[in-house]
Design a protein around this motif. Sequence first.
Motif, PDB file in Angstrom:
ATOM      1  N   LYS A  83      -2.123  27.896 116.566  1.00  0.00           N
ATOM      2  CA  LYS A  83      -0.885  27.405 115.970  1.00  0.00           C
ATOM      3  C   LYS A  83      -1.175  26.792 114.597  1.00  0.00           C
ATOM      4  O   LYS A  83      -2.305  26.418 114.296  1.00  0.00           O
ATOM      5  CB  LYS A  83      -0.255  26.339 116.864  1.00  0.00           C
ATOM      6  N   GLU A  93      -0.192  23.818 113.749  1.00  0.00           N
ATOM      7  CA  GLU A  93      -0.519  22.435 114.073  1.00  0.00           C
ATOM      8  C   GLU A  93      -0.676  22.324 115.588  1.00  0.00           C
ATOM      9  O   GLU A  93       0.008  23.031 116.335  1.00  0.00           O
ATOM     10  CB  GLU A  93       0.592  21.482 113.631  1.00  0.00           C
ATOM     11  N   THR A 113       9.461  16.957 115.022  1.00  0.00           N
ATOM     12  CA  THR A 113       9.667  17.214 113.600  1.00  0.00           C
ATOM     13  C   THR A 113      10.747  16.317 113.004  1.00  0.00           C
ATOM     14  O   THR A 113      10.847  16.190 111.781  1.00  0.00           O
ATOM     15  CB  THR A 113      10.053  18.685 113.369  1.00  0.00           C
ATOM     16  N   ASP A 135       5.544  19.308 110.890  1.00  0.00           N
ATOM     17  CA  ASP A 135       6.025  19.887 109.636  1.00  0.00           C
ATOM     18  C   ASP A 135       5.785  18.945 108.467  1.00  0.00           C
ATOM     19  O   ASP A 135       6.646  18.777 107.596  1.00  0.00           O
ATOM     20  CB  ASP A 135       7.521  20.244 109.734  1.00  0.00           C
ATOM     21  N   HIS A 136       4.628  18.313 108.481  1.00  0.00           N
ATOM     22  CA  HIS A 136       4.282  17.405 107.386  1.00  0.00           C
ATOM     23  C   HIS A 136       2.817  17.643 107.051  1.00  0.00           C
ATOM     24  O   HIS A 136       1.935  16.956 107.549  1.00  0.00           O
ATOM     25  CB  HIS A 136       4.518  15.950 107.788  1.00  0.00           C
ATOM     26  N   PRO A 137       2.532  18.629 106.193  1.00  0.00           N
ATOM     27  CA  PRO A 137       1.150  19.056 105.964  1.00  0.00           C
ATOM     28  C   PRO A 137       0.251  18.005 105.347  1.00  0.00           C
ATOM     29  O   PRO A 137      -0.970  18.145 105.368  1.00  0.00           O
ATOM     30  CB  PRO A 137       1.316  20.261 105.027  1.00  0.00           C
ATOM     31  N   ARG A 167       3.371  19.856 116.347  1.00  0.00           N
ATOM     32  CA  ARG A 167       4.143  20.194 115.150  1.00  0.00           C
ATOM     33  C   ARG A 167       4.896  19.000 114.597  1.00  0.00           C
ATOM     34  O   ARG A 167       5.689  18.370 115.293  1.00  0.00           O
ATOM     35  CB  ARG A 167       5.126  21.323 115.475  1.00  0.00           C
TER      36      ARG A 167
END
Length: 263
Positions: free
Chosen positions: A91, A93, A160, A98-100, A96
């Motif tokens: 995957k 992450e 997220t 959604d904050h790289p 998850r």
Amino acid sequence: MQILNIAAYKFIALDDRPALQAALRDTAQSRALRGTVLLAEEGINLFLAGGSSDIHDFLAWLRLDARFQDLEVKESWSTAQPFRKLLVKIKPEIIRMDHPAIRPAAGRAPSVDATTLKRWLDTGLDDSGRPVVTLDTRNDFEVDVGTFRGAIDWRITKFTEFPQALLKHRDELRGKTVVSFCTGGIRCEKAAIFMHEAGVENVVQLDGGILKYFGDVGLAHFDGECFVFDARRAVNAALTPKVDVGALSDIRPVQTVKSCQLV
């Protein structure tokens, strides 16, 4: 109780994910283990179940890899296998968000152990005399099964949504020591790092999450049970399911679980 359930994660750079995926799948299958293993550039997240000797053999094999020698595992028991099959996935992450910008492998968030948190909650103050609040980083349906008494709950429906919820409520946390918590540690660790980067000065994660807290101090300051993402649905302070999961043919999937967020 014949089935040993384990939950574990580690933020560690993994640059050999396809090869590791194949090795993990073969080794787990050879021991008849079921559950889910997630691999990402940022690390590993797993929840597996099987016979005790098979689980321990698998862990011994995994820890031969220097990256996983110190892998911390939370154990619990059930009378039946709570997973239908084995999944080993790659995957973006392992949880998850959604904050790289969040890279936990570069450094863990500060943590507080269960015994210390209980002592803080007994008085409502940390060791510096600052007010302590607990922040539930889990989904709303998990919170409804059980949570710390008086915990902050922003009613997020998926992880997220946490960054935006934090930015909306950030000012409410000023002047307090914020203890983020989750099932087994992974979400609350990412959450604590994000909060620190967002300017929340005094934030720590609950080391090992609710599962470790139950194992160390029981139900102190906690109401209800801990939701888990498998057929057991929830475990109590003894880390056993309230209701026998029975035969897998009788198990119905949790309708509200849209994705696998193990810990």
